[in-house]
Design an enzyme around this catalytic site. Structure first.
Site, PDB file in Angstrom:
ATOM      1  CD  GLU A  91      -2.260   1.901   0.901  1.00 37.26           C
ATOM      2  OE1 GLU A  91      -2.660   2.469  -0.321  1.00 37.26           O
ATOM      3  OE2 GLU A  91      -1.603   2.685   1.429  1.00 37.26           O
ATOM      4  CB  CYS A 124       1.969  -3.313  -7.303  1.00 41.81           C
ATOM      5  SG  CYS A 124       0.321  -3.011  -7.246  1.00 41.81           S
ATOM      6  CB  ILE A 156      -3.167  -7.125  -6.624  1.00 44.83           C
ATOM      7  CG1 ILE A 156      -2.966  -8.650  -7.044  1.00 44.83           C
ATOM      8  CG2 ILE A 156      -4.048  -7.164  -5.125  1.00 44.83           C
ATOM      9  CD1 ILE A 156      -2.129  -9.453  -6.094  1.00 44.83           C
ATOM     10  CG  HIS A 193       1.982  -7.748  -7.444  1.00 43.59           C
ATOM     11  ND1 HIS A 193       2.561  -7.564  -6.303  1.00 43.59           N
ATOM     12  CD2 HIS A 193       0.968  -7.125  -7.637  1.00 43.59           C
ATOM     13  CE1 HIS A 193       1.943  -6.652  -5.783  1.00 43.59           C
ATOM     14  NE2 HIS A 193       0.860  -6.202  -6.673  1.00 43.59           N
ATOM     15  CD  GLU A 219       5.713  -9.394  -6.278  1.00 42.04           C
ATOM     16  OE1 GLU A 219       4.872  -8.818  -5.517  1.00 42.04           O
ATOM     17  OE2 GLU A 219       6.012  -9.000  -7.619  1.00 42.04           O
TER      18      GLU A 219
END
Length: 201
Positions: free
Chosen positions: A50, A81, A139, A180, A182
């Site tokens: 975040e 992200c 996401i 993402h 990962e």
């Protein structure tokens, strides 16, 4: 070949996953929570999570100025992200108290792909990385609305309602993706970043 020492900003987000992906790509990966730990790395990953929380914790842990200085000195940094948001020179739909490291001349829209329930997977080809498209995970991801001179667009969404949106960029030693890698098991992007760090040392 010497393993580059790459830190993962361990304030919030996918720290363990990035650390494992970097290790699989041949890097000496370690968490960074303090300025002294930042001093020991050749490159840095800012993970998803975040962005407003990462921004606040960077101040709490007294990492903002040291990271800004290392970026200005040419340290390679990869943001995924929320990490992309933290590297943007301009953030749309961010909170007033949110501050980025502002390394890449780009405008990003925070949470552009919608809420977590709107998260999705899509193929994305990334320039300079062989092996075909990445099957990537978005996401609550940002996208890039504008890039400045000197920013190379590496990848865009190729299908669906977000087709054409910029989701991977590079400016010098700074790399950012909306997605993402990962979380997918595909280590090519981490290997690409490890090579970038190795070349900069």
């Amino acid at each position: 070949m010497t393993a580059p020492v790459i830190g993962v900003l361990a304030l919030q987000g996918d720290v363990r996953e990035h650390t494992a992906a970097l290790a699989a790509a041949g890097a000496d990966a370690r968490p960074v929570r303090r300025p002294g730990e930042l001093d020991l790395v050749d490159g840095l990953v800012i993970p998803g999570g975040e962005s407003t929380t990462i921004s606040r914790l960077a101040d709490v842990f007294e990492l903002r100025e040291p990271i800004d200085k290392r970026i200005a000195d040419g340290m390679p940094v990869y943001g995924s992200c929320a990490g992309m948001i933290m590297l943007a020179s301009e953030v749309l739909d961010g909170r007033p108290d949110q501050r980025a490291f502002a390394g890449i001349e780009m405008t990003v829209r925070r949470n552009a792909f919608g809420r977590q329930v709107h998260s999705f997977e899509a193929p994305v080809s990334v320039a300079g990385i062989d092996g075909g498209p990445f099957h990537v995970l978005f996401i609550r991801a940002p996208w890039v609305e504008r890039v400045g001179q000197g920013v190379e667009v590496l990848g865009t969404v190729t299908e669906g309602p977000a087709a054409g949106r910029i989701v991977a960029v590079r400016q010098g030693n700074l790399l950012a993706t909306s997605f993402h890698p990962e979380l997918t098991g595909d280590r090519r992007l981490h290997a690409y970043f490890a090579d970038l760090v190795r070349a900069a040392v």
